[in-house]
Write a protein that holds these residues in place. Structure first.
Motif, PDB file in Angstrom:
ATOM      1  N   ALA A 135       0.680  -1.211  -0.028  1.00  0.00           N
ATOM      2  CA  ALA A 135       0.016  -0.146   0.005  1.00  0.00           C
ATOM      3  C   ALA A 135       0.989   0.851   0.203  1.00  0.00           C
ATOM      4  N   ALA A 136       1.983   1.054   1.019  1.00  0.00           N
ATOM      5  CA  ALA A 136       3.139   2.056   1.049  1.00  0.00           C
ATOM      6  C   ALA A 136       3.695   3.147  -0.781  1.00  0.00           C
ATOM      7  N   THR A 137       4.145   1.684  -1.483  1.00  0.00           N
ATOM      8  CA  THR A 137       4.700   1.547  -2.317  1.00  0.00           C
ATOM      9  C   THR A 137       3.363   2.435  -3.220  1.00  0.00           C
ATOM     10  N   THR A 138       2.512   1.774  -3.028  1.00  0.00           N
ATOM     11  CA  THR A 138       1.070   2.194  -4.311  1.00  0.00           C
ATOM     12  C   THR A 138       0.779   3.543  -3.685  1.00  0.00           C
ATOM     13  N   ASP A 139       0.870   4.055  -2.751  1.00  0.00           N
ATOM     14  CA  ASP A 139       0.625   5.285  -2.405  1.00  0.00           C
ATOM     15  C   ASP A 139       1.255   6.464  -3.280  1.00  0.00           C
ATOM     16  N   ALA A 140       2.751   5.765  -2.486  1.00  0.00           N
ATOM     17  CA  ALA A 140       3.526   6.322  -2.718  1.00  0.00           C
ATOM     18  C   ALA A 140       3.203   6.837  -4.697  1.00  0.00           C
ATOM     19  N   SER A 141       3.767   5.948  -5.495  1.00  0.00           N
ATOM     20  CA  SER A 141       4.035   5.515  -6.910  1.00  0.00           C
ATOM     21  C   SER A 141       2.606   6.722  -7.253  1.00  0.00           C
ATOM     22  N   VAL A 142       1.714   6.801  -6.243  1.00  0.00           N
ATOM     23  CA  VAL A 142       0.627   7.527  -7.389  1.00  0.00           C
ATOM     24  C   VAL A 142       0.202   9.000  -6.633  1.00  0.00           C
ATOM     25  N   ALA A 143       1.389   9.535  -5.761  1.00  0.00           N
ATOM     26  CA  ALA A 143       1.514  10.348  -5.883  1.00  0.00           C
ATOM     27  C   ALA A 143       2.852  11.732  -5.885  1.00  0.00           C
ATOM     28  N   ARG A 144       3.713  10.354  -6.591  1.00  0.00           N
ATOM     29  CA  ARG A 144       4.242  11.180  -7.756  1.00  0.00           C
ATOM     30  C   ARG A 144       3.756  11.217  -9.322  1.00  0.00           C
ATOM     31  N   SER A 145       2.296  10.344  -9.008  1.00  0.00           N
ATOM     32  CA  SER A 145       1.738  10.250 -10.384  1.00  0.00           C
ATOM     33  C   SER A 145       0.760  12.319 -10.858  1.00  0.00           C
ATOM     34  N   LEU A 146       0.339  12.565  -9.617  1.00  0.00           N
ATOM     35  CA  LEU A 146      -0.539  13.164  -9.292  1.00  0.00           C
ATOM     36  C   LEU A 146       0.535  14.137  -8.597  1.00  0.00           C
ATOM     37  N   THR A 147       1.648  14.454  -8.705  1.00  0.00           N
ATOM     38  CA  THR A 147       2.152  15.950  -8.388  1.00  0.00           C
ATOM     39  C   THR A 147       2.730  15.933 -10.287  1.00  0.00           C
ATOM     40  N   ASP A 148       3.090  14.993 -10.879  1.00  0.00           N
ATOM     41  CA  ASP A 148       3.467  14.992 -12.621  1.00  0.00           C
ATOM     42  C   ASP A 148       2.640  15.947 -13.480  1.00  0.00           C
ATOM     43  N   GLN A 149       1.069  14.995 -13.528  1.00  0.00           N
ATOM     44  CA  GLN A 149       0.002  15.974 -13.555  1.00  0.00           C
ATOM     45  C   GLN A 149      -0.276  17.628 -13.016  1.00  0.00           C
ATOM     46  N   ALA A 150       0.129  17.446 -11.517  1.00  0.00           N
ATOM     47  CA  ALA A 150      -0.261  18.883 -11.314  1.00  0.00           C
ATOM     48  C   ALA A 150       1.169  20.021 -12.352  1.00  0.00           C
ATOM     49  N   ASP A 151       2.085  19.530 -12.521  1.00  0.00           N
ATOM     50  CA  ASP A 151       3.533  19.714 -13.313  1.00  0.00           C
ATOM     51  C   ASP A 151       3.065  20.357 -14.211  1.00  0.00           C
ATOM     52  N   ARG A 152       2.421  19.919 -15.066  1.00  0.00           N
ATOM     53  CA  ARG A 152       2.191  19.675 -16.494  1.00  0.00           C
ATOM     54  C   ARG A 152       0.517  20.705 -16.309  1.00  0.00           C
ATOM     55  N   ALA A 153      -0.040  20.526 -15.196  1.00  0.00           N
ATOM     56  CA  ALA A 153      -1.518  21.523 -14.770  1.00  0.00           C
ATOM     57  C   ALA A 153      -0.817  22.494 -15.403  1.00  0.00           C
ATOM     58  N   ALA A 154       0.286  23.171 -14.239  1.00  0.00           N
ATOM     59  CA  ALA A 154       0.703  24.424 -14.027  1.00  0.00           C
ATOM     60  C   ALA A 154       1.193  25.066 -15.358  1.00  0.00           C
ATOM     61  N   VAL A 155       1.492  24.465 -15.922  1.00  0.00           N
ATOM     62  CA  VAL A 155       2.629  25.256 -17.988  1.00  0.00           C
ATOM     63  C   VAL A 155       1.063  25.192 -17.839  1.00  0.00           C
ATOM     64  N   ALA A 156       0.142  24.365 -18.346  1.00  0.00           N
ATOM     65  CA  ALA A 156      -0.947  24.574 -19.457  1.00  0.00           C
ATOM     66  C   ALA A 156      -1.637  26.531 -18.669  1.00  0.00           C
ATOM     67  N   LEU A 157      -1.421  26.068 -17.157  1.00  0.00           N
ATOM     68  CA  LEU A 157      -2.080  27.242 -16.318  1.00  0.00           C
ATOM     69  C   LEU A 157      -1.470  28.562 -16.194  1.00  0.00           C
ATOM     70  N   LYS A 158      -0.223  28.300 -17.010  1.00  0.00           N
ATOM     71  CA  LYS A 158       0.341  29.804 -17.619  1.00  0.00           C
ATOM     72  C   LYS A 158       0.017  30.584 -18.649  1.00  0.00           C
ATOM     73  N   ASP A 159      -0.203  29.390 -19.168  1.00  0.00           N
ATOM     74  CA  ASP A 159      -0.692  29.904 -21.355  1.00  0.00           C
ATOM     75  C   ASP A 159      -2.260  30.516 -20.445  1.00  0.00           C
ATOM     76  N   LEU A 160      -2.934  29.699 -20.056  1.00  0.00           N
ATOM     77  CA  LEU A 160      -4.299  30.091 -19.699  1.00  0.00           C
ATOM     78  C   LEU A 160      -4.614  31.497 -19.010  1.00  0.00           C
ATOM     79  N   ALA A 161      -3.962  31.856 -17.695  1.00  0.00           N
ATOM     80  CA  ALA A 161      -3.659  32.671 -16.947  1.00  0.00           C
ATOM     81  C   ALA A 161      -3.263  33.863 -18.145  1.00  0.00           C
ATOM     82  N   GLN A 162      -2.422  34.076 -19.144  1.00  0.00           N
ATOM     83  CA  GLN A 162      -1.814  34.795 -19.899  1.00  0.00           C
ATOM     84  C   GLN A 162      -2.260  35.046 -21.038  1.00  0.00           C
TER      85      GLN A 162
END
Length: 454
Positions: free
Chosen positions: A179-206
């Motif tokens: 479970a710990a391994t799975t949750d850590a993997s999910v956390a990394r995946s969500l962080t990567d998605q958030a980082d990609r969303a932040a790049v898109a957000l920058k363009d949308l905000a501009q």
């Protein structure tokens, strides 16, 4: 026949002058967008003088020509004002659409980061639990079963018990570690998605910022066209009356009438401002007294009155630097709802206060006015930047109800506008928004945390 340029006989309002001055400053700073750069250079309009009109009255052909010309100018002013307003509405709607995309993107990014943080915390807790299981197994001989059998000497029953307990501990440890391994993997995946969303957000905000500049410029042009029409309409109509009715309307008579009219307008304006100021003082005093009786401050629930009752004074607060933006009960809360105007299910990014028509709207806190103009379905709209990623916005302001200009600094409780029903609205009310970190949050909770109830 000579044509002379006559200065506008009706002085422009102080607020309109400030709007144009500040809009010019923003254009110089490069914030008004590409439309300003592409707009044609405004040319001073040429209007007939009173001498032209008086000279034409005695000559039928000249009179008819003058009548046609004046009627054409009046129609042209009206068409230009209508066209400018339509363009302001179009670009205001584009601004709202772009801003809405940026708001949703910011909220998605924050949700992804919140989920990533939650999974990371669960993974850490699971890893710690797995470590405790491992320590317990070590204490029970789990690290060397053979040694446990040789040294135990307690008989077969004790050995079987130990083996069973160790097996259970091992299974639990394995499940927790997985479970710990799975949750850590999910956390990394969500962080990567958030980082990609932040790049898109920058363009949308501009993109939203660009649309805001274009909408602000269009709103300023619409205001200028309206002012131009109002400045000249009464004089042109008086000139037309002089030509068509045959009355001996003279420039002196017109100027006298204009002085009387302007004096009456000024008297009404001052009376309105004085009444608004009186209402604010009375409401703030009542709210302060109510707060003192109940120990100050308070938080309101959705639709619930605050200590000030129905509200409810605009400008009432708890000394936190934040105040209530208008009077009235909450008539529609924050969140997904069926829009009463369009019938569509959509996110309602603020709350509605059932304030009376042309009553005061005040700044919820000190800040810099960021936008004053049309904003899609919210009609006339003001947004204030309070710093630190916090902004407030105010919609459905009455036509002619702006009391601030872009770039202006305001204090908490300062009069910024009057309540109206512009845009997609079924009656006079204030639409009030609170923005944090690029997204919107529920104004009830946001203001309650600052000691202000609704």
């Amino acid at each position: 026949m000579s044509r002379t340029v006559v200065p506008a006989s009706r002085p422009r309002s102080a607020s309109a002058g400030r709007r144009r001055l500040l809009a010019t400053a923003l254009a110089i700073a490069g914030l008004v967008g590409s439309l300003v750069l592409d707009a044609p250079v405004a040319q001073a309009a040429s209007y007939p003088s009173w001498d032209d009109v008086l000279a034409a009255r005695g000559k039928e052909s000249a009179k008819q020509s003058q009548i046609v010309e004046i009627r054409g100018i009046i129609a042209s002013l009206s068409e230009e004002a209508d066209a400018a307003k339509a363009e302001a509405d179009r670009l205001g709607a584009a601004f709202e659409a772009a801003q809405r995309k940026a708001l949703r993107a910011a909220e998605k990014e924050q949700a992804l980061r919140d989920d990533a943080e939650e999974h990371a915390e669960i993974a850490d807790a699971s890893a710690a639990q797995a470590g405790r299981f491992a320590a317990q197994m070590a204490r029970s001989g789990g690290g060397d079963v053979t040694t446990s059998v040789i040294t135990g000497g307690e008989g077969t029953r004790d050995l079987l018990y130990d083996l069973g307990a160790l097996s259970k501990l091992s299974e639990q440890a394995e499940r927790v570690e997985t479970a710990a391994t799975t949750d850590a993997s999910v956390a990394r995946s969500l962080t990567d998605q958030a980082d990609r969303a932040a790049v898109a957000l920058k363009d949308l905000a501009q993109a939203a910022q660009d649309r805001m500049g274009e909408a602000q410029a269009a709103s300023d042009r619409a205001q200028a066209a309206y002012d131009e029409q109002e400045d000249n309409k009464s004089r042109l109509e008086a000139q037309l009356t002089s030509l068509t009715s045959g009355r001996a309307t003279t420039e002196a008579q017109y100027e006298k009438g204009e002085r009387i009219r302007k004096a009456e307008e000024e008297r009404k304006r001052k009376a309105l401002e004085a009444e608004l100021a009186r209402q604010l003082r009375a409401q703030q005093a009542a709210a302060a007294a109510a707060a003192a009786n109940q120990g100050g401050g308070g938080s309101g629930g959705s639709g619930a009155p605050s200590a000030g009752g129905g509200g409810a004074a605009p400008g009432s607060g708890s000394g936190s630097g934040w105040v209530r933006p208008a009077g009235g009960w909450i008539t529609s809360g924050y969140g997904v709802r069926v829009n009463p105007y369009t019938g569509a299910v959509a996110m309602h990014d603020g709350l509605d206060l059932g304030s009376g028509c042309s009553t005061a709207i005040v700044a919820a806190s000190a800040g810099t006015v960021e936008y004053v103009g049309r904003y899609g379905g919210y009609g006339n709209y003001v947004r204030i930047d309070h710093g630190g990623g916090v902004k407030t916005a105010y919609g459905h302001i009455v036509d002619g109800g702006f009391r601030v200009a872009p770039g202006q600094r305001v204090g908490a409780g300062a009069l910024i506008a009057l309540v109206g029903s512009t845009g997609n609205s079924t009656g006079c009310h204030l639409h009030f928004e609170t923005h944090v970190g690029g997204g919107t949050v529920n104004p009830v909770g946001f203001m309650a945390a600052r000691g202000v109830g609704f």
